[in-house]
Each structure stands twice: as C-alpha cells, then as structure tokens.
Design an enzyme around this catalytic site. Structure first.
Site, short mmCIF file in Angstrom:
data_model
loop_
_atom_site.label_atom_id
_atom_site.label_comp_id
_atom_site.label_asym_id
_atom_site.label_seq_id
_atom_site.Cartn_x
_atom_site.Cartn_y
_atom_site.Cartn_z
N HIS A 1 0.86 -1.18 0.00
CA HIS A 1 0.00 0.00 0.00
C HIS A 1 0.90 1.24 0.00
O HIS A 1 2.02 1.18 0.52
CB HIS A 1 -0.85 -0.04 1.28
CG HIS A 1 -1.92 1.01 1.39
ND1 HIS A 1 -1.64 2.32 1.71
CD2 HIS A 1 -3.26 0.93 1.24
CE1 HIS A 1 -2.78 3.00 1.75
NE2 HIS A 1 -3.77 2.19 1.47
N ASP B 1 2.83 -4.28 7.55
CA ASP B 1 1.54 -3.60 7.43
C ASP B 1 0.46 -4.67 7.62
O ASP B 1 0.27 -5.52 6.76
CB ASP B 1 1.44 -2.94 6.05
CG ASP B 1 0.04 -2.42 5.73
OD1 ASP B 1 -0.88 -2.59 6.56
OD2 ASP B 1 -0.14 -1.84 4.64
N GLN C 1 -4.91 -5.32 6.85
CA GLN C 1 -5.91 -6.23 6.30
C GLN C 1 -5.92 -7.58 7.03
O GLN C 1 -6.89 -8.33 6.91
CB GLN C 1 -5.65 -6.48 4.80
CG GLN C 1 -5.73 -5.23 3.95
CD GLN C 1 -7.11 -4.60 3.93
OE1 GLN C 1 -8.12 -5.27 4.16
NE2 GLN C 1 -7.18 -3.32 3.66
N LYS D 1 -10.71 -0.58 10.34
CA LYS D 1 -10.89 -1.75 9.48
C LYS D 1 -11.22 -2.98 10.31
O LYS D 1 -11.43 -4.07 9.76
CB LYS D 1 -9.64 -2.00 8.64
CG LYS D 1 -9.32 -0.89 7.63
CD LYS D 1 -8.19 -1.31 6.72
CE LYS D 1 -7.50 -0.17 6.03
NZ LYS D 1 -8.32 0.64 5.14
N CYS E 1 -4.77 2.70 -3.58
CA CYS E 1 -3.50 3.17 -3.01
C CYS E 1 -2.39 2.14 -3.20
O CYS E 1 -1.60 1.88 -2.29
CB CYS E 1 -3.65 3.53 -1.53
SG CYS E 1 -4.82 4.85 -1.26
#
Lengths: 420, 165
Positions: free
Chosen positions: A134, A210, A213, A236, A378
């Site tokens: 991302h 990261d 998700q 999220k 993104c």
C-alpha cells in the site's frame, strides 16, 4: 501468512445473526437492502463499539495522564486498559509498553520511517518493499530516499499475485529494512511473513509489517510472525476512525527517538532541552484519541467473543463461495486478481469485468445497493504490475454471507447488460 | 435521488462505445498534454494542432471510465476546427455547467450528498449542443472529475501554446 487456519466446510459463525449487531447494515440504498462489500476500506461498527464510546463520553471523559480527580483517573485507567487489551489481542509480549496509539496506520508507518529510519539509515542503505505494498508503506520510504539517498529494492510478484521468493537472499543482501504487507489490500494474498522475517533477520534487516488487512480477519501473533514493527488501523477491525496502532518490539521501541514533539511525550522540558518520556507515551505527543481507544478496545472484545479462528474459517468458506460463484456465472468475462485458492488469501476480491471501467461497475452496483470500491486502492506500483489503471474490489467481513455474494453476482450481471 | 439514466444518457454511451478523434497527432509539431485523475488512476493524452488562431486538429488517447471517455470524445468533436476564442468560451461554459468548483470536491474516493443541478438559465446549455448530455453528471459529484479531466487537459495544452485565456 504461514500460520493459516485449516478450511472448514461449515462456517462456524452465523453471519446473518452477527449482521444484526451492525445498525448501518439495516439501512437501504436506492430502495434495496444495503450489501456492504467494502470492509477492506473501512468496516462497519457494532452497537457494542458505538455504545462503549458513548458510555465513556457520558460517564468518564476527562483528559488522560493529567488530572488527579476521580474521572481523570478512571479515564486514564480505561485508556491504558484498552491499550493492554489491543496488545494482548495480537500476542504482544509486553502489551502495556509495546502498543503505540497513532492517528491511523499510515501515521504509524510514517512514525517508523521517521524515528527509526532517520536514526539508522544512511546514504546507500537498502530498504526492501514488495510490489503489493500500500502507498502507506511506500511513500514514507520514498520521502526518506529523497532526503538521504537510501535505495528502494522490490520483491516481485508472480501472475497469481504471490511473492516470488526465488531470489530472496540476493534481494535482501545488505538490506536494513524489509517492509511487507501481511495481506494485500488488492490481491488478498497472505504473505509468508514468518518465513520472510527469518530471512530478513538473517540478512540483518528490521521487519516492518503492514497488518491493516490481516489483523481484522485472522488470528495474529506478533511473536509467531517474527516481525519487529507492525501497524494496523482500528476502523478496518470494527472500531472507529481516528486511531491506529503501532506495535513494536520493546527493546526496539526503547531505542527510538520521539516522533512528534509536545505534551505527553516528555518527562521534563527545560530552556535548554527536554527529556523524552518512557515508551509508549514517548510516541504519543498531545492528547491522544481517548474515546477512539475505548471504541477500539470494545471492537477487540467483540472480535474475541466471535473468535478469530471462527472469523477466518467463515471468510475462507465465503471467499471460496464468491470465487466459485463469480467464475461460474461469468467465466472468461471476469478476471479475478490474486491467488485462486481461498485458503491462500483473505476475502479481498479485486476483479476486471469485461472491458467495463471499475468506476462504471461501482456506479451500476450502487443502484442495486451493492457497495464495492473502484480505483487503484492506493497501490499504484501493483496496478502497473497488473497492467491496469484500476480494479473493482469487493471485500468480505464477518457480517457478510452468501446472500451478499449473490447480490454482487446479480448486480454485476446487470452491469454487464447495461454496457452490452 | 438521481437515477442512472441521468448519468448514462444515450449520447454518452454512444461516444463511449465509438469514441471520436481517437489517437495521437505527431508531436511535435502537435502539442501533447497528459492528464491524470488521482481518484481512479485514469490517464488521458490530448494532442492538438493550433494554426492561425484555430484549433485545427485534436486527438484523444488514454484510458478511463465511460464518463471521462465520452466527455473527451464529445469535447474533441465540439472544439475541432473552432477558433481558439470559441474553444476557450466553450470550456468556460462546460465548466460552468459542471457547476460546483472542483477544488471543493473530495479527491480521494469520498462521497457526498448529491447536489442539485444548476438552474438552466444560469448557463447557455444550447451553446453546448450534444455536450449538454453530460449535465446529469453534476448529480453525481464524485464523477465530475471524470467529466472534466479532458477539459482541464485541453486547457493546459492551450496554456502551453500561449492561447489567451
């Protein structure tokens, strides 16, 4: 990720029942029940989260770490309890000291590039990123590259959206940082983070993950992942906007200088300088997002009650159903990006449909109450690798069921007829 | 709530399916300008030939959604062969029809309440001919940037040539 949950034939949670906990999912759009398939962008919030925030605001709110009066003390206790709860949720060895609250995951990754990067990186140093990152785990490194001449190196992906690791040792040779997403926000690919962390550490690199998700959708254990720093976002994972999380290994956080300067992050300020606070407050300048932390804590409690193993099993089953339903109905008219097996991915399904632009797909789907994202997500380097400007993306969460997938299929069919 | 028929008029779909003036003019001598929509990653390439105060030729390349592609196609048909002052005037009228200033629009995927289309008296829709079909886009604020992409790119090209605004 290496530690996948085995697939089950029966979803072990009842999504339709859970959906009743989410007030927004009861609303209608264009006269139809909403079909919310954009949780990878932002998830909806259960009543438990909304109530917790309201209850805190109505009964307890005061600034934290300052007042000695009762509600200030209570607010501080609840804020710090939320921190420890979040740390426990991801298996942090020292939950109270290793969780830093930020504005969002993007700020968490900027904190890393700024505080760690500026301390440790010099001209010629190498930062390795994957092609599926991302922008939030790319641009801060680009900014550092422009400032001090570090080199960015890229781990490529194959046509199924998996990392190509054949050349891993060469790519990591001399690297100081490996930046890697646990799960792609476009492809759904679950990366072998534990394996990559081991390789990166052997090469002497620090691993910055990261997890935006992955944390909302599968069990997370930072120790098993072996990463050094890990960023994710509350909104999220059923929590509110305005708060993100950076987890860092205790010893690593202790070695870092502050990020932003101001109140809260200091022990002492004099005319000739200042003394930074202990971790994690050293990185939390100014009044933190207190109500949001309470909301995030409640979101963690909600996910715990459902059980992350059950969430993962449900999403494998539902992703498999969606991949099958889309493929059966549309055949060669649809190109689904990412790994073809549900077990190898999360419930993020990006696709190209005939030659209809994702914007137009999303617009027609909206007419049917179906919310999907259209755009580059993104991840423009990844878009270039895939050879597209944009994709349409449907993303699943614990409150989605097969009925939602059926609505997506019907609406896509209508889009196909509209632009025929 | 606006319906899809407000957005996807038949003329728009026609220009989307059969875009006019597709391709690129040889540059140089043509002026070549690229435009980007950061919201969706769409790219457009406008090449134009200016001769004796006239926009002698124009071609459109790039990829985009039906709204951006049809708007570009409609624009090329409307401005080709026109005196430059008329081209500038048409751009101003078209952007007037798009009513709300783009600078006030969300640029990053955020939505917004649909806004009312401008009063018909406010602009000379007749002067726009087929372009008036794009009027319905105003009811879908997120899509306005799609419709104006080619026009902004053309403006940039005219600026580069030194055509008075």
């Amino acid at each position: 990720m290496a530690e996948l949950t085995p697939a089950t034939t029966e979803p072990s949670l009842d999504a339709a029942t859970l959906a009743k906990d989410f007030p927004l999912l009861a609303r209608e759009v264009h006269g139809r029940r909403i079909t919310y398939l954009d949780s990878a962008a932002s998830s909806q919030r259960p009543t438990a989260v909304l109530d917790a925030m309201r209850e805190y605001d109505e009964t307890t709110h005061a600034n934290v770490h300052r007042g000695v009066y009762s509600i200030a003390e209570e607010a501080t206790r609840r804020f710090e309890a939320a921190r420890a709860n979040v740390g426990r949720f991801i298996g942090a060895p020292h939950p109270a000291r290793e969780i830093v609250f930020t504005k969002n995951a993007t700020e968490a990754l900027n904190l890393v590039a700024h505080a760690w990067g500026r301390t440790h990186l010099q001209r010629g140093d190498v930062v390795v990123l994957t092609e599926m990152e991302h922008h939030a785990n790319i641009v801060p490194w680009h900014m550092l590259a422009a400032e001090r001449g570090i080199e960015l190196r890229w781990l490529p992906i194959d046509d199924d959206g998996r990392l190509v690791l054949d050349d891993l040792d060469r790519v990591l040779d001399g690297a100081k940082v490996l930046g890697i997403t646990c799960m792609s926000n476009v492809l759904g690919t679950l990366n072998p983070v534990a394996e990559l962390s081991a390789a990166a550490h052997a090469a002497g690199a620090v691993v910055v993950a990261d997890a935006c998700q992955s944390v909302p959708h599968l069990p997370t254990d930072v120790t098993a992942l072996g990463v050094d720093l890990l960023a994710f976002s509350a909104h999220k994972m059923l929590g509110p906007t305005g708060i993100g999380v950076l987890w860092g290994r205790e010893s690593l956080l202790e070695s870092l200088p502050p990020f932003l300067g101001g109140g809260e992050m200091i022990l002492d300020v004099r005319k000739d300088g200042f003394t930074p606070n202990d971790i994690p407050w050293r990185f939390e300048a100014g009044t933190p997002p207190i109500t949001e932390a309470i909301g995030l804590g409640a979101a963690v409690d909600y996910l715990d009650a459902v059980g992350m193993e059950a969430v993962r099993a449900h999403e494998i089953a539902l992703t498999g159903y969606a991949l099958g339903a889309l493929g059966d109905r549309f055949g060669d008219d649809i190109r689904i990006f990412g790994p073809p097996e549900a077990e190898a991915r999360g419930g993020v399904i990006s696709f190209a449909f005939r030659d209809i632009h994702p914007h137009d797909i999303s617009q027609i789907l909206d007419e049917y109450g179906v919310c999907v994202r259209a755009g580059h997500h993104c991840a423009k380097p990844l878009m270039r690798r895939l050879g597209v400007n944009a994709t349409a993306r449907a993303s699943l969460a614990l409150y989605n069921d097969e009925h939602d997938v059926d609505s997506l299929v019907e609406a896509l069919d209508a889009a196909g007829r509209f632009f025929a | 709530m606006p319906g899809l028929e407000d957005l996807y008029r038949e003329i728009i779909l026609d220009h989307y399916r059969s875009p006019r003036n597709r391709g690129e003019l040889e540059s140089p001598p043509a002026v070549r300008v690229e435009g980007f929509n950061p919201l969706c990653g769409d790219e457009i390439v406008v090449t134009l030939d200016v001769e004796d105060g006239v926009l002698a030729d124009i071609k459109i390349a790039g990829t985009g959604c039906s709204i951006s592609q049809s708007s570009a196609s409609l624009m090329s048909a409307a401005v080709k062969g026109k005196p430059l002052d008329q081209v500038r005037g048409l751009i101003a009228t078209f952007k007037g029809m798009m009513s709300i200033h783009e600078s006030t629009l969300p640029s990053n995927g955020a939505g917004g309440e649909p806004v009312e289309a401008p009063e018909p008296e406010a602009i000379d829709v007749d002067a726009l001919g087929e372009l008036a079909a794009l009027q319905g886009v105003v009811k879908f604020p997120v899509r306005i940037k799609c419709a104006t992409l080619s026009w902004n790119t053309l403006t940039q090209g005219l600026d580069e040539v030194g055509v008075p605004a």
